[in-house]
Design a protein around this motif. Structure first.
Motif, PDB file in Angstrom:
ATOM      1  N   ILE A 225      -5.914  10.134 -13.529  1.00  0.00           N
ATOM      2  CA  ILE A 225      -5.301   9.449 -14.662  1.00  0.00           C
ATOM      3  C   ILE A 225      -3.835   9.815 -14.706  1.00  0.00           C
ATOM      4  CG2 ILE A 225      -5.097   9.504 -17.181  1.00  0.00           C
ATOM      5  CD1 ILE A 225      -7.794   8.897 -17.471  1.00  0.00           C
ATOM      6  N   VAL A 226      -2.985   8.810 -14.856  1.00  0.00           N
ATOM      7  CA  VAL A 226      -1.559   9.029 -15.035  1.00  0.00           C
ATOM      8  C   VAL A 226      -1.289   9.021 -16.541  1.00  0.00           C
ATOM      9  CG1 VAL A 226       0.760   8.146 -14.579  1.00  0.00           C
ATOM     10  CG2 VAL A 226      -1.031   7.892 -12.841  1.00  0.00           C
ATOM     11  N   ASN A 227      -0.958  10.190 -17.097  1.00  0.00           N
ATOM     12  CA  ASN A 227      -0.580  10.273 -18.517  1.00  0.00           C
ATOM     13  C   ASN A 227       0.895   9.954 -18.669  1.00  0.00           C
ATOM     14  OD1 ASN A 227      -3.073  11.007 -19.643  1.00  0.00           O
ATOM     15  ND2 ASN A 227      -2.778  13.117 -19.005  1.00  0.00           N
ATOM     16  N   ASP A 228       1.680  10.495 -17.742  1.00  0.00           N
ATOM     17  CA  ASP A 228       3.118  10.268 -17.752  1.00  0.00           C
ATOM     18  C   ASP A 228       3.536  10.100 -16.297  1.00  0.00           C
ATOM     19  OD1 ASP A 228       5.861  10.355 -17.765  1.00  0.00           O
ATOM     20  OD2 ASP A 228       6.028  12.267 -18.816  1.00  0.00           O
ATOM     21  N   PRO A 229       4.104   8.939 -15.924  1.00  0.00           N
ATOM     22  CA  PRO A 229       4.435   8.710 -14.519  1.00  0.00           C
ATOM     23  C   PRO A 229       5.637   9.504 -14.016  1.00  0.00           C
ATOM     24  CG  PRO A 229       5.147   6.857 -15.856  1.00  0.00           C
ATOM     25  CD  PRO A 229       4.394   7.783 -16.777  1.00  0.00           C
ATOM     26  N   GLY A 230       6.367  10.195 -14.901  1.00  0.00           N
ATOM     27  CA  GLY A 230       7.544  10.935 -14.457  1.00  0.00           C
ATOM     28  C   GLY A 230       8.562   9.979 -13.857  1.00  0.00           C
ATOM     29  N   ASP A 231       9.023  10.275 -12.649  1.00  0.00           N
ATOM     30  CA  ASP A 231      10.019   9.435 -11.975  1.00  0.00           C
ATOM     31  C   ASP A 231       9.375   8.290 -11.201  1.00  0.00           C
ATOM     32  OD1 ASP A 231      11.964  11.192 -12.896  1.00  0.00           O
ATOM     33  OD2 ASP A 231      11.876  12.421 -11.085  1.00  0.00           O
ATOM     34  N   SER A 232       8.047   8.151 -11.277  1.00  0.00           N
ATOM     35  CA  SER A 232       7.334   7.154 -10.501  1.00  0.00           C
ATOM     36  C   SER A 232       7.433   5.771 -11.134  1.00  0.00           C
ATOM     37  CB  SER A 232       5.867   7.559 -10.388  1.00  0.00           C
ATOM     38  OG  SER A 232       5.125   6.525  -9.796  1.00  0.00           O
ATOM     39  N   THR A 233       7.427   4.750 -10.278  1.00  0.00           N
ATOM     40  CA  THR A 233       7.412   3.361 -10.755  1.00  0.00           C
ATOM     41  C   THR A 233       6.010   2.776 -10.685  1.00  0.00           C
ATOM     42  OG1 THR A 233       7.940   2.576  -8.540  1.00  0.00           O
ATOM     43  CG2 THR A 233       9.799   2.932 -10.035  1.00  0.00           C
ATOM     44  N   ILE A 234       4.997   3.645 -10.553  1.00  0.00           N
ATOM     45  CA  ILE A 234       3.621   3.200 -10.323  1.00  0.00           C
ATOM     46  C   ILE A 234       3.127   2.235 -11.400  1.00  0.00           C
ATOM     47  CG2 ILE A 234       2.610   5.256 -11.456  1.00  0.00           C
ATOM     48  CD1 ILE A 234       0.950   3.995  -8.393  1.00  0.00           C
ATOM     49  N   LEU A 235       3.491   2.467 -12.658  1.00  0.00           N
ATOM     50  CA  LEU A 235       3.003   1.593 -13.731  1.00  0.00           C
ATOM     51  C   LEU A 235       3.555   0.177 -13.563  1.00  0.00           C
ATOM     52  CD1 LEU A 235       3.233   4.004 -16.799  1.00  0.00           C
ATOM     53  CD2 LEU A 235       1.275   3.534 -15.333  1.00  0.00           C
ATOM     54  N   ASP A 236       4.840   0.080 -13.188  1.00  0.00           N
ATOM     55  CA  ASP A 236       5.443  -1.234 -12.957  1.00  0.00           C
ATOM     56  C   ASP A 236       4.897  -1.871 -11.694  1.00  0.00           C
ATOM     57  OD1 ASP A 236       7.062  -0.812 -15.205  1.00  0.00           O
ATOM     58  OD2 ASP A 236       8.527   0.260 -13.995  1.00  0.00           O
ATOM     59  N   ASP A 237       4.686  -1.048 -10.652  1.00  0.00           N
ATOM     60  CA  ASP A 237       4.229  -1.573  -9.348  1.00  0.00           C
ATOM     61  C   ASP A 237       2.854  -2.215  -9.448  1.00  0.00           C
ATOM     62  OD1 ASP A 237       6.540  -0.513  -8.362  1.00  0.00           O
ATOM     63  OD2 ASP A 237       5.605   1.200  -7.380  1.00  0.00           O
ATOM     64  N   LEU A 238       1.999  -1.718 -10.332  1.00  0.00           N
ATOM     65  CA  LEU A 238       0.620  -2.173 -10.383  1.00  0.00           C
ATOM     66  C   LEU A 238       0.372  -3.198 -11.481  1.00  0.00           C
ATOM     67  CD1 LEU A 238      -1.289   1.132  -9.640  1.00  0.00           C
ATOM     68  CD2 LEU A 238      -0.691  -0.704  -8.079  1.00  0.00           C
ATOM     69  N   ARG A 239       1.404  -3.634 -12.165  1.00  0.00           N
ATOM     70  CA  ARG A 239       1.202  -4.619 -13.240  1.00  0.00           C
ATOM     71  C   ARG A 239       1.259  -6.023 -12.688  1.00  0.00           C
ATOM     72  NH1 ARG A 239       3.625  -1.099 -17.525  1.00  0.00           N
ATOM     73  NH2 ARG A 239       1.710  -0.266 -18.399  1.00  0.00           N
TER      74      ARG A 239
ATOM     75  N   MET B 235       0.831  -1.207   0.000  1.00  0.00           N
ATOM     76  CA  MET B 235       0.000   0.000   0.000  1.00  0.00           C
ATOM     77  C   MET B 235       0.869   1.263   0.000  1.00  0.00           C
ATOM     78  SD  MET B 235      -3.072   1.021  -0.018  1.00  0.00           S
ATOM     79  CE  MET B 235      -3.926   2.524   0.265  1.00  0.00           C
ATOM     80  N   MET B 236       1.903   1.267   0.820  1.00  0.00           N
ATOM     81  CA  MET B 236       2.775   2.444   0.880  1.00  0.00           C
ATOM     82  C   MET B 236       3.432   2.706  -0.471  1.00  0.00           C
ATOM     83  SD  MET B 236       2.470   4.149   3.488  1.00  0.00           S
ATOM     84  CE  MET B 236       3.705   5.347   3.010  1.00  0.00           C
ATOM     85  N   ASP B 237       3.818   1.636  -1.180  1.00  0.00           N
ATOM     86  CA  ASP B 237       4.449   1.813  -2.483  1.00  0.00           C
ATOM     87  C   ASP B 237       3.495   2.498  -3.454  1.00  0.00           C
ATOM     88  OD1 ASP B 237       6.734   0.675  -1.604  1.00  0.00           O
ATOM     89  OD2 ASP B 237       6.378  -1.284  -2.508  1.00  0.00           O
ATOM     90  N   VAL B 238       2.216   2.118  -3.381  1.00  0.00           N
ATOM     91  CA  VAL B 238       1.213   2.732  -4.254  1.00  0.00           C
ATOM     92  C   VAL B 238       1.081   4.215  -3.913  1.00  0.00           C
ATOM     93  CG1 VAL B 238      -1.221   2.756  -4.887  1.00  0.00           C
ATOM     94  CG2 VAL B 238      -0.029   0.578  -4.606  1.00  0.00           C
ATOM     95  N   ASP B 239       0.985   4.527  -2.610  1.00  0.00           N
ATOM     96  CA  ASP B 239       0.894   5.929  -2.186  1.00  0.00           C
ATOM     97  C   ASP B 239       2.079   6.728  -2.717  1.00  0.00           C
ATOM     98  OD1 ASP B 239      -1.343   5.183  -0.806  1.00  0.00           O
ATOM     99  OD2 ASP B 239      -0.590   5.688   1.181  1.00  0.00           O
ATOM    100  N   ARG B 240       3.272   6.171  -2.524  1.00  0.00           N
ATOM    101  CA  ARG B 240       4.476   6.877  -2.950  1.00  0.00           C
ATOM    102  C   ARG B 240       4.495   7.018  -4.471  1.00  0.00           C
ATOM    103  NH1 ARG B 240      10.029   5.281  -3.441  1.00  0.00           N
ATOM    104  NH2 ARG B 240       9.024   3.286  -3.707  1.00  0.00           N
ATOM    105  N   GLY B 241       4.108   5.942  -5.150  1.00  0.00           N
ATOM    106  CA  GLY B 241       4.078   5.962  -6.610  1.00  0.00           C
ATOM    107  C   GLY B 241       3.150   7.037  -7.144  1.00  0.00           C
ATOM    108  N   ILE B 242       1.970   7.142  -6.526  1.00  0.00           N
ATOM    109  CA  ILE B 242       1.002   8.159  -6.949  1.00  0.00           C
ATOM    110  C   ILE B 242       1.563   9.550  -6.686  1.00  0.00           C
ATOM    111  CG2 ILE B 242      -1.250   9.184  -6.429  1.00  0.00           C
ATOM    112  CD1 ILE B 242      -2.271   6.274  -5.922  1.00  0.00           C
TER     113      ILE B 242
END
Length: 99
Positions: free
Chosen positions: A85-99, A1-8
């Motif tokens: 909506i995330v158009n561009d995650p920037g420095d975030s790993t959110i797209l990888d974290d949620l796959r 959960m914390m990773d998702v928060d940080r990713g967002i």
């Protein structure tokens, strides 16, 4: 959960993120975005619209395990956020974290 928060949060700070249900659903209808996040307490019709258009556009959707108040504070905003909506995650790993 914390990773998702940080990713967002990192995506909001360093990338391109659209906040708000109306704008998010508009983007989904246009097939834009890499990920859509919906608060668990978002109104049922918003969740249904998001899931419907996300499926049509083949954009992954994620139900955030918290309220729109929680999601707003994760985004660093003083208001509720039911959908983003995330158009561009920037420095975030959110797209990888949620796959």
């Amino acid at each position: 959960m914390m990773d998702v928060d940080r990713g967002i949060r990192v995506a909001v700070d360093t990338g391109d993120v659209i906040l708000g249900s109306e704008k998010s659903i508009q983007s989904l209808k246009l097939g834009k975005g890499q990920l859509v996040v919906v608060a668990s307490n978002a109104p049922k019709e918003i969740i249904e619209d998001v899931e419907y258009y996300a499926n049509l556009s083949e954009i992954p959707s994620f139900v955030y395990d918290g309220t729109s108040v929680d999601l707003g504070s994760v985004c660093g905003k003083p208001f509720t956020v039911a959908t983003l909506i995330v158009n561009d995650p920037g420095d975030s790993t959110i797209l990888d974290d949620l796959r």
